[in-house]
Design a protein around this motif. Structure first.
Motif, PDB file in Angstrom:
ATOM      1  N   ALA A 322       0.819  -1.223   0.000  1.00 47.19           N
ATOM      2  CA  ALA A 322       0.000   0.000   0.000  1.00 47.19           C
ATOM      3  C   ALA A 322       0.853   1.275   0.000  1.00 47.19           C
ATOM      4  CB  ALA A 322      -0.950  -0.010   1.202  1.00 47.19           C
ATOM      5  N   ARG A 323       2.008   1.223   0.635  1.00 44.89           N
ATOM      6  CA  ARG A 323       2.875   2.399   0.713  1.00 44.89           C
ATOM      7  C   ARG A 323       4.046   2.281  -0.256  1.00 44.89           C
ATOM      8  NH1 ARG A 323       1.845   5.203   5.550  1.00 44.89           N
ATOM      9  NH2 ARG A 323       3.160   6.783   4.584  1.00 44.89           N
ATOM     10  N   ALA A 324       3.906   1.503  -1.320  1.00 47.41           N
ATOM     11  CA  ALA A 324       4.991   1.351  -2.295  1.00 47.41           C
ATOM     12  C   ALA A 324       5.332   2.701  -2.918  1.00 47.41           C
ATOM     13  CB  ALA A 324       4.576   0.358  -3.391  1.00 47.41           C
ATOM     14  N   ALA A 325       6.607   2.869  -3.248  1.00 46.54           N
ATOM     15  CA  ALA A 325       7.053   4.154  -3.799  1.00 46.54           C
ATOM     16  C   ALA A 325       8.236   3.951  -4.735  1.00 46.54           C
ATOM     17  CB  ALA A 325       7.452   5.089  -2.664  1.00 46.54           C
ATOM     18  N   VAL A 326       8.301   4.772  -5.771  1.00 42.41           N
ATOM     19  CA  VAL A 326       9.491   4.831  -6.625  1.00 42.41           C
ATOM     20  C   VAL A 326      10.556   5.589  -5.841  1.00 42.41           C
ATOM     21  CG1 VAL A 326      10.485   5.781  -8.733  1.00 42.41           C
ATOM     22  CG2 VAL A 326       8.203   4.732  -8.785  1.00 42.41           C
ATOM     23  N   ILE A 327      11.721   4.971  -5.689  1.00 48.52           N
ATOM     24  CA  ILE A 327      12.767   5.638  -4.904  1.00 48.52           C
ATOM     25  C   ILE A 327      13.989   6.003  -5.730  1.00 48.52           C
ATOM     26  CG2 ILE A 327      12.062   4.584  -2.717  1.00 48.52           C
ATOM     27  CD1 ILE A 327      14.542   2.679  -3.061  1.00 48.52           C
ATOM     28  N   GLY A 328      14.041   5.542  -6.992  1.00 44.91           N
ATOM     29  CA  GLY A 328      15.229   5.877  -7.761  1.00 44.91           C
ATOM     30  C   GLY A 328      15.259   5.163  -9.088  1.00 44.91           C
ATOM     31  N   GLU A 329      16.449   5.091  -9.648  1.00 51.00           N
ATOM     32  CA  GLU A 329      16.599   4.495 -10.966  1.00 51.00           C
ATOM     33  C   GLU A 329      17.974   3.855 -11.098  1.00 51.00           C
ATOM     34  OE1 GLU A 329      16.568   7.654 -13.902  1.00 51.00           O
ATOM     35  OE2 GLU A 329      17.754   8.942 -12.593  1.00 51.00           O
ATOM     36  N   CYS A 330      18.057   3.072 -12.124  1.00 57.45           N
ATOM     37  CA  CYS A 330      19.299   2.394 -12.447  1.00 57.45           C
ATOM     38  C   CYS A 330      20.001   3.202 -13.547  1.00 57.45           C
ATOM     39  CB  CYS A 330      18.935   0.998 -12.939  1.00 57.45           C
ATOM     40  SG  CYS A 330      20.271  -0.130 -13.064  1.00 57.45           S
ATOM     41  N   VAL A 331      21.317   3.466 -13.382  1.00 57.30           N
ATOM     42  CA  VAL A 331      22.031   4.357 -14.309  1.00 57.30           C
ATOM     43  C   VAL A 331      23.313   3.715 -14.815  1.00 57.30           C
ATOM     44  CG1 VAL A 331      21.067   6.445 -13.227  1.00 57.30           C
ATOM     45  CG2 VAL A 331      23.231   5.488 -12.388  1.00 57.30           C
ATOM     46  N   THR A 332      23.847   4.304 -15.885  1.00 59.89           N
ATOM     47  CA  THR A 332      25.116   3.787 -16.418  1.00 59.89           C
ATOM     48  C   THR A 332      26.310   4.336 -15.625  1.00 59.89           C
ATOM     49  OG1 THR A 332      25.027   5.596 -18.015  1.00 59.89           O
ATOM     50  CG2 THR A 332      24.328   3.432 -18.776  1.00 59.89           C
ATOM     51  N   GLU A 333      26.124   5.517 -15.031  1.00 60.76           N
ATOM     52  CA  GLU A 333      27.227   6.114 -14.268  1.00 60.76           C
ATOM     53  C   GLU A 333      27.553   5.279 -13.017  1.00 60.76           C
ATOM     54  OE1 GLU A 333      24.434   7.712 -15.070  1.00 60.76           O
ATOM     55  OE2 GLU A 333      24.996   9.314 -16.457  1.00 60.76           O
ATOM     56  N   HIS A 334      28.743   5.544 -12.499  1.00 59.61           N
ATOM     57  CA  HIS A 334      29.257   4.886 -11.275  1.00 59.61           C
ATOM     58  C   HIS A 334      28.797   3.435 -11.119  1.00 59.61           C
ATOM     59  CE1 HIS A 334      25.377   5.865  -9.252  1.00 59.61           C
ATOM     60  NE2 HIS A 334      25.534   7.115  -9.664  1.00 59.61           N
ATOM     61  N   PRO A 335      29.213   2.567 -12.069  1.00 57.13           N
ATOM     62  CA  PRO A 335      28.799   1.163 -11.983  1.00 57.13           C
ATOM     63  C   PRO A 335      29.244   0.521 -10.664  1.00 57.13           C
ATOM     64  CG  PRO A 335      30.553   1.437 -13.598  1.00 57.13           C
ATOM     65  CD  PRO A 335      30.075   2.809 -13.238  1.00 57.13           C
ATOM     66  N   GLY A 336      28.362  -0.276 -10.093  1.00 63.19           N
ATOM     67  CA  GLY A 336      28.666  -0.977  -8.844  1.00 63.19           C
ATOM     68  C   GLY A 336      28.437  -0.121  -7.612  1.00 63.19           C
ATOM     69  N   MET A 337      27.983   1.115  -7.822  1.00 66.09           N
ATOM     70  CA  MET A 337      27.905   2.044  -6.693  1.00 66.09           C
ATOM     71  C   MET A 337      26.477   2.572  -6.536  1.00 66.09           C
ATOM     72  SD  MET A 337      30.296   5.402  -5.991  1.00 66.09           S
ATOM     73  CE  MET A 337      31.726   4.667  -6.724  1.00 66.09           C
ATOM     74  N   VAL A 338      26.094   2.797  -5.278  1.00 67.19           N
ATOM     75  CA  VAL A 338      24.783   3.355  -4.965  1.00 67.19           C
ATOM     76  C   VAL A 338      24.986   4.776  -4.455  1.00 67.19           C
ATOM     77  CG1 VAL A 338      22.688   3.111  -3.554  1.00 67.19           C
ATOM     78  CG2 VAL A 338      23.923   1.067  -4.362  1.00 67.19           C
ATOM     79  N   VAL A 339      24.305   5.732  -5.071  1.00 64.96           N
ATOM     80  CA  VAL A 339      24.452   7.139  -4.707  1.00 64.96           C
ATOM     81  C   VAL A 339      23.068   7.678  -4.328  1.00 64.96           C
ATOM     82  CG1 VAL A 339      25.010   9.461  -5.568  1.00 64.96           C
ATOM     83  CG2 VAL A 339      26.493   7.509  -6.131  1.00 64.96           C
ATOM     84  N   ALA A 340      23.015   8.419  -3.231  1.00 64.26           N
ATOM     85  CA  ALA A 340      21.750   9.005  -2.778  1.00 64.26           C
ATOM     86  C   ALA A 340      21.807  10.521  -2.871  1.00 64.26           C
ATOM     87  CB  ALA A 340      21.467   8.593  -1.334  1.00 64.26           C
ATOM     88  N   ARG A 341      20.715  11.096  -3.400  1.00 64.14           N
ATOM     89  CA  ARG A 341      20.556  12.556  -3.332  1.00 64.14           C
ATOM     90  C   ARG A 341      19.983  12.885  -1.963  1.00 64.14           C
ATOM     91  NH1 ARG A 341      18.430  11.754  -8.100  1.00 64.14           N
ATOM     92  NH2 ARG A 341      16.311  11.861  -7.268  1.00 64.14           N
ATOM     93  N   THR A 342      20.667  13.778  -1.241  1.00 69.24           N
ATOM     94  CA  THR A 342      20.201  14.141   0.096  1.00 69.24           C
ATOM     95  C   THR A 342      19.110  15.190  -0.019  1.00 69.24           C
ATOM     96  OG1 THR A 342      21.760  15.956   0.386  1.00 69.24           O
ATOM     97  CG2 THR A 342      22.530  13.733   0.954  1.00 69.24           C
ATOM     98  N   PRO A 343      18.311  15.361   1.043  1.00 70.53           N
ATOM     99  CA  PRO A 343      17.231  16.353   1.011  1.00 70.53           C
ATOM    100  C   PRO A 343      17.753  17.768   0.733  1.00 70.53           C
ATOM    101  CG  PRO A 343      16.929  14.882   2.874  1.00 70.53           C
ATOM    102  CD  PRO A 343      18.263  14.551   2.266  1.00 70.53           C
ATOM    103  N   LEU A 344      19.020  18.021   1.034  1.00 65.17           N
ATOM    104  CA  LEU A 344      19.592  19.360   0.821  1.00 65.17           C
ATOM    105  C   LEU A 344      20.163  19.514  -0.580  1.00 65.17           C
ATOM    106  CD1 LEU A 344      21.303  19.864   4.308  1.00 65.17           C
ATOM    107  CD2 LEU A 344      19.106  20.760   3.498  1.00 65.17           C
ATOM    108  N   GLY A 345      20.015  18.499  -1.432  1.00 60.95           N
ATOM    109  CA  GLY A 345      20.468  18.619  -2.808  1.00 60.95           C
ATOM    110  C   GLY A 345      21.859  18.071  -3.066  1.00 60.95           C
TER     111      GLY A 345
END
Lengths: 362, 362
Positions: A322-345
């Motif tokens: 019920a609370r499912a959400a899109v949280i991001g996407e898969c990209v070609t940049e920085h392979p093997g790495m997970v990057v988060a955008r912070t609330p402050l940009g």
């Protein structure tokens, strides 16, 4: 071990990001430490350096939550987990619920509906039989709720001081539907990353009851069987790329494992990740990051962009999504790495955790 | 508990012989004791009073070494065991060998050739990684020898003082050949009872190394995978009635379980049972009965009389059945009971053991 190579150094301290590699060579751990069971980099190191070379085999090498294999013309998913959670009973569940749902969910992450479970108990001499009975009843009820049958079992007893009341292992088998091929390696740039609901509930629930902490409201584990939710998603399209249940190591570990396995980058927006206020408060007090906290009734999905909207809608129509959400996407940049955008940009790297913030949460 | 109801009273003390019944009600055991893991009457009591009611299900109710089930059109055997043997390494094997062979053999007792294993480790904080590595290598080598693939795994770590170095659970799946229906319930009067070789080696090997006893010669465990031997027997006839590997509780427990499940009597000749001299000597010194001592590479078969000679010949032609022998027969008299003819011409009842003479032998 030289002080400069302390094992507490995070994986980001190395130039190497290619997945199961680890900055702390096993030779620097002559003895097993709690972190080797945490589902993070140290667990991976143990698999890579000890178990994979010892066992070999192409199936194990795939390193998914469950193995998919052919037997007698049937395409089966097969998975196992041992459960050593402390305490045995916690808000929202018990080791019996976990033992069913954890293994059922591992099968569901291959798209399989669990059909049969095995169940092995290791009991400690002196544990009350009433406790064993309560665990068994919880396990049976969870199995019935998940539509899976306990088909075979085993009990061993060890001397007092060599166990912790009740340990449970379950292994599960289920059928993988035709045309379904869900595994971490299938993530591709463009995939939409969806989480099925609010994160961090299981870990915080365990933490609160174990440490006697109170965070204003009682936080319940999200422990649940995800087979029905996955069925609802597969009804939209059999072409789901990746499913993963973010248990030990939380969402951070799950996303890192997928990024590493597929050689893709993962970009998430912190603000998009559903964190319930009690979890956010507890994490603020304890200095934890909700992305690293364990879940036992959530999944993260990598879905082709053209199906994302319909899959999200199907998830939200299911009680466990019920609370499912899109949280991001898969990209070609920085392979093997997970990057988060912070609330402050800003952006930050979300590392594979070394161990687990809290041992024995499942 | 009243003194007159002491749990050490043997099952024969009750008028009830109908199999899984037990003279010691669970209410008299408010806590788990070592005997609950011994594979005898107390283990059965735990299954009957706790696990079976909690889990339900027709498959578990069959109570064989492995469950036989249908999935995706395939007829599968599915089994699990946890291994808590002490010490981890012993003459003739290790916990790694046991973890493969024990589960492979449980599948073989349904006529199935093991195809895939799951493997769950519970490691104790502080155990040397070199020990884990040695166990894993032994497990991998045993799997290759048995022709089974380790397909999926899991590792948990518990704090020092809550484990015993290494516990291993394996679950296994394998295909049951068409036309094969091997289970304890199929024993019928007239069946010939065959044992595949010398009994008591595993239990005495563990005992000797654990207690530091010496019996003149080093006694090695018989730990071995029996899939090939069973295949050789099935090549003679698919109509084997019962196979059982006499592990915990030894030959006595295996024969009692079969007698109870099928409602038949079993008659054996003590003199016909192959007991190697070192086992006989050790048992004489320790006051044990070899029929109650565990084996890890033997089986007992109930074979229709018309096939018995050919099956025995096929067993003797196989390295693991070279010392196979007819030890008795299945009879209509004394249903549910095992009776042995002694060398002096008398007869004695061979009870289902209450617990295990020696804990943690597998």
């Amino acid at each position: 071990m030289a002080p400069s190579e302390a094992p507490s150094e995070a994986p980001s301290g190395t130039p190497e990001f290619s997945g199961w590699s680890c900055p702390v060579p096993l030779r620097d751990h002559p003895r097993v430490v709690m972190g080797h069971g945490g589902g993070g980099a140290m667990s991976a190191e143990l698999v890579e350096n000890v178990f994979a070379p010892a066992f070999g085999g192409p199936v194990l090498a795939a390193l998914g939550d469950s193995a998919v294999l052919e037997l007698g013309g049937a395409r089966l998913a097969f998975s196992t987990d041992s459960y050593v959670v402390r305490p045995l009973f916690f808000p929202g569940g018990s080791i019996g619920d976990l033992a069913v749902n954890g293994t059922v969910n591992d099968l569901a992450m291959s798209g399989a509906r669990a059909a049969y479970l095995s169940c092995g108990f290791i009991l400690e001499e002196g544990v009350e039989t009433a406790v064993v009975d309560r665990v068994a009843r919880a396990l049976g009820a969870a199995a019935r709720a998940a539509g899976v049958e306990v088909a075979t079992g085993d009990t061993k007893v060890v001397e007092a001081g060599h166990g912790d009341g009740v340990y449970v292992n379950t292994a599960g088998i289920g059928l993988v539907p035709a045309g379904v091929d869900i595994r971490p390696q299938r993530a591709v740039p463009g995939d939409v990353v969806i989480v099925s609901g609010e994160i961090g509930l299981h870990g915080v629930a365990i933490m609160s009851v174990r440490e006697g902490l109170e965070f204003g409201v009682e936080i319940e584990s999200d422990c649940a069987a995800l087979g029905g939710l996955v069925d609802a998603m597969l009804a939209v399209t059999p072409d789901l790329h990746v499913l993963r249940d973010p248990t030990r190591g939380g969402l951070a570990a799950a996303l890192n494992e997928i990024a590493a396995a597929a050689g893709v980058g993962v970009r998430v927006g912190e603000r998009a990740i559903p964190v319930p206020p009690p979890v956010a408060n507890a994490c603020a007090v304890l200095g934890l990051d909700p992305m690293y906290v364990a879940n036992e009734g959530k999944l993260v999905a990598f879905v082709p962009r053209e199906h994302a909207e319909a899959v999200l809608a199907a998830m939200r129509a299911h009680p466990l999504g019920a609370r499912a959400a899109v949280i991001g996407e898969c990209v070609t940049e920085h392979p093997g790495m997970v990057v988060a955008r912070t609330p402050l940009g800003g952006t930050r790297v979300v590392d594979l955790p070394l161990g687990e913030q809290l041992p024995r949460i499942c």
